[in-house]
Design a protein around this motif. Structure first.
Motif, short mmCIF file in Angstrom:
data_model
loop_
_atom_site.label_atom_id
_atom_site.label_comp_id
_atom_site.label_asym_id
_atom_site.label_seq_id
_atom_site.Cartn_x
_atom_site.Cartn_y
_atom_site.Cartn_z
N GLY A 107 49.97 -70.92 38.90
CA GLY A 107 49.75 -72.36 38.80
C GLY A 107 50.61 -73.06 37.78
N VAL A 108 51.72 -72.44 37.35
CA VAL A 108 52.62 -73.07 36.39
C VAL A 108 53.97 -73.30 37.07
N GLU A 109 54.52 -74.49 36.91
CA GLU A 109 55.81 -74.82 37.51
C GLU A 109 56.89 -73.88 37.01
N LYS A 110 57.75 -73.42 37.91
CA LYS A 110 58.76 -72.44 37.52
C LYS A 110 59.80 -73.02 36.56
N GLU A 111 59.97 -74.35 36.56
CA GLU A 111 60.94 -74.96 35.65
C GLU A 111 60.38 -75.16 34.26
N HIS A 112 59.10 -74.90 34.07
CA HIS A 112 58.48 -75.15 32.77
C HIS A 112 59.14 -74.29 31.69
N ARG A 113 59.37 -74.89 30.54
CA ARG A 113 60.01 -74.19 29.42
C ARG A 113 59.31 -72.88 29.07
N CYS A 114 57.98 -72.88 29.09
CA CYS A 114 57.22 -71.68 28.71
C CYS A 114 57.46 -70.53 29.67
N ILE A 115 57.63 -70.85 30.96
CA ILE A 115 57.87 -69.82 31.95
C ILE A 115 59.24 -69.20 31.75
N GLN A 116 60.23 -70.03 31.47
CA GLN A 116 61.57 -69.52 31.23
C GLN A 116 61.61 -68.64 29.98
N GLU A 117 60.87 -69.03 28.94
CA GLU A 117 60.80 -68.21 27.73
C GLU A 117 60.13 -66.87 28.02
N LEU A 118 59.11 -66.90 28.85
CA LEU A 118 58.39 -65.67 29.19
C LEU A 118 59.32 -64.70 29.94
N ILE A 119 60.10 -65.22 30.88
CA ILE A 119 61.03 -64.38 31.64
C ILE A 119 62.06 -63.75 30.70
N GLN A 120 62.58 -64.55 29.78
CA GLN A 120 63.62 -64.08 28.87
C GLN A 120 63.07 -63.10 27.83
N SER A 121 61.76 -63.14 27.58
CA SER A 121 61.15 -62.28 26.57
C SER A 121 61.12 -60.82 26.97
N GLY A 122 61.17 -60.55 28.28
CA GLY A 122 61.11 -59.18 28.76
C GLY A 122 59.70 -58.63 28.90
N ILE A 123 58.68 -59.46 28.69
CA ILE A 123 57.30 -59.03 28.90
C ILE A 123 57.09 -58.85 30.40
N PRO A 124 56.61 -57.68 30.86
CA PRO A 124 56.35 -57.52 32.30
C PRO A 124 55.44 -58.61 32.83
N THR A 125 55.86 -59.28 33.88
CA THR A 125 55.15 -60.45 34.39
C THR A 125 55.14 -60.45 35.91
N MET A 126 53.98 -60.81 36.47
CA MET A 126 53.88 -61.06 37.90
C MET A 126 53.46 -62.51 38.09
N PHE A 127 54.29 -63.26 38.82
CA PHE A 127 53.97 -64.64 39.15
C PHE A 127 53.33 -64.69 40.52
N VAL A 128 52.26 -65.44 40.65
CA VAL A 128 51.58 -65.64 41.93
C VAL A 128 51.96 -67.01 42.46
N ASP A 129 52.52 -67.04 43.66
CA ASP A 129 52.92 -68.29 44.32
C ASP A 129 53.95 -69.08 43.53
N THR A 130 54.79 -68.40 42.78
CA THR A 130 55.91 -69.04 42.08
C THR A 130 57.13 -68.16 42.29
N ASP A 131 58.15 -68.70 42.93
CA ASP A 131 59.28 -67.87 43.37
C ASP A 131 60.32 -67.71 42.26
N VAL A 132 59.92 -67.03 41.19
CA VAL A 132 60.86 -66.72 40.12
C VAL A 132 60.85 -65.22 39.88
N THR A 133 61.99 -64.71 39.47
CA THR A 133 62.10 -63.31 39.10
C THR A 133 62.96 -63.20 37.85
N GLY A 134 62.92 -62.06 37.24
CA GLY A 134 63.73 -61.78 36.06
C GLY A 134 63.86 -60.29 35.90
N HIS A 135 64.47 -59.87 34.80
CA HIS A 135 64.67 -58.44 34.57
C HIS A 135 63.34 -57.68 34.57
#
Length: 345
Positions: free
Chosen positions: A129-157
C-alpha cells in the motif's frame, strides 16, 4: 527455601537425542538438510527436557533477529488486509519467525523507514500500500534489507514483489459483460498512478478493444477502492445522458458502494445494471445480490510473500522473486444478460 530449577541446555538436548549440537541448531532454525527421523528425535528430546532456546543467544549465533516486519499502508478495516494477514500468519506459524507490525510516518520528511527497520534489527519486511516512487521505499530498496512488496512493481538487489494478474482479471470481467449483451460498460477505477490501478485499467481497455467497444473517458472514474468512492462514482455515472448498463469496479468494496447507489435510485442489480467487483473478499458471497467478482488468491499472496522473504533472508544469493498469481472470474448474482439485447459478435 524454593527449589532452583536447572534449565536444559542445547548440549543436553544433543546428548538426549544422540546427535551433534550443530544438528540440534539446524532443527531449531528450520534448516531443510536434516532427515525427518533425526528431526523427530531432536523434537522429542526438546519436549522431554522442556528446552527453550535463548532468543538473544540464537541471534548472536545466527546473526538474525528471527523477526520480520509488515507495513500495510491502508486501513486495517479493509477486508483485503485481514485476508492478507491471515496468509502471512499461516506462513509464519512453523517458520521460527515472529512478526512485528510497523507504523510508518510516510509524510514526515525527516523519517526513514529503512532506519526504522534497522533500528529494530528486522531480518526482512513485507510492504503493502505504499507508492513505489515514495522516498522511503527507494531508501528501503537501497538499504539491502530483504523486502517483499505486495501489489507494487518494484525490485532491487534484495527486493522482490508479488501481485495478481490484474490486467487479465479485468479483461475477463469485461468479456463476461459483453457476452451478456452489454455494450455500455463503465469502470470505477482505483488510485491514479498506482501499478495495480494501471494494470486493471489496461485490462479494461483490452476488454473493450477485444469487443470492438469504443473507449469513453466519461465512463471511467478514479477512486480509492473504498465503499464511498463506489457510491459517489456510481452516482456520477447515473447522471450521464446514456448511463452504463454495466460497471466493472476495481475492488469489491467499491462494487458494494456502486450497488448501494444504484438501489438508492430505485434501480435493481442486475436487472437494470450489472456490477462486477475485484478481490473476492469473504463478504462478496454474502452480499445481496451475491457479487460477481474477479478472484485473486489473497491468502496465497500473504503466504508466498513470507515464504519468498524468508528464502531471501536465508540465502543472500537468492534471486529477488517476481511472482504473479493468476486471476479468475467468479460469477454470482450481480451480473445478468441485458434485457432485450441480442448477443452478436
Amino acid at each position: 527455601m524454593s527449589e532452583v530449577i536447572e534449565l536444559a541446555s542445547i548440549h543436553d538436548v544433543a546428548k538426549e537425542a544422540g546427535v551433534s549440537v550443530a544438528t540440534v541448531s539446524k532443527v531449531i532454525n528450520h534448516y531443510p538438510d536434516v532427515s525427518e527421523k533425526t528431526r523427530k528425535k531432536v523434537k522429542n528430546a526438546i519436549a522431554l527436557l522442556r528446552y527453550r532456546p535463548n532468543v538473544i543467544a540464537r541471534g548472536l549465533v545466527t546473526g538474525r533477529s528471527w523477526t520480520v516486519g509488515v507495513l500495510i499502508n491502508i486501513p486495517f478495516t479493509n477486508p483485503y488486509v485481514s485476508m492478507l494477514l491471515e496468509g502471512v500468519k499461516t506462513a509464519l506459524e512453523n517458520s521460527g519467525y515472529d512478526l512485528m507490525r510497523l507504523s510508518a510516518r510516510l509524510n514526515d520528511p525527516d523519517y526513514s523507514f529503512a532506519d526504522h527497520c534497522q533500528s529494530r534489527n528486522l531480518d526482512g519486511v513485507v510492504v503493502f500500500g505504499v507508492e513505489k516512487e515514495h522516498r522511503c521505499i527507494q531508501e528501503l530498496i537501497q538499504s539491502g534489507i530483504p523486502t517483499m512488496f505486495v501489489d507494487t512493481d518494484v525490485t532491487g538487489h534484495r527486493a522482490g514483489n508479488i501481485t495478481t494478474d490484474n490486467r487479465s482479471g479485468v479483461h475477463m470481467a469485461v468479456q463476461h459483460l459483453y457476452e451478456l449483451g452489454h455494450r455500455r460498460i463503465a469502470c470505477l477505477a482505483g488510485i491514479p498512478g498506482q501499478a495495480v490501478n494501471d494494470s486493471r485499467l489496461a485490462g479494461y481497455r483490452d476488454g473493450l478493444q477485444a469487443a470492438s467497444i469504443p473507449y469513453r473517458a466519461d465512463y471511467v472514474l478514479a477512486g480509492d477502492y473504498s465503499f464511498e468512492s463506489g457510491l459517489t462514482g456510481m452516482q456520477e455515472l447515473l447522471q450521464l445522458d446514456a448511463p452504463p448498463t454495466a460497471v466493472v469496479c476495481t475492488s469489491d468494496m467499491t462494487a458494494f458502494g456502486a450497488i448501494h447507489a444504484i438501489e438508492a435510485r430505485g434501480l435493481t442489480v442486475p436487472e437494470d445494471i450489472s456490477v462486477v467487483g475485484f478481490d473476492n473478499i469473504f463478504e462478496a458471497e454474502l452480499f445481496k445480490p451475491a457479487l460477481t467478482t474477479v478472484n485473486q488468491n489473497i491468502h496465497t499472496i500473504g503466504v508466498k510473500s513470507i515464504e519468498e522473504l524468508i528464502a531471501m533472508i536465508k540465502n543472500p544469493d537468492y534471486p529477488p522473486p517476481v511472482v504473479m498469481e493468476p486471476a479468475s472470474l467468479v460469477i454470482r448474482e450481480s451480473t445478468a444478460r441485458l434485457v432485450g439485447s441480442e448477443i452478436t459478435r
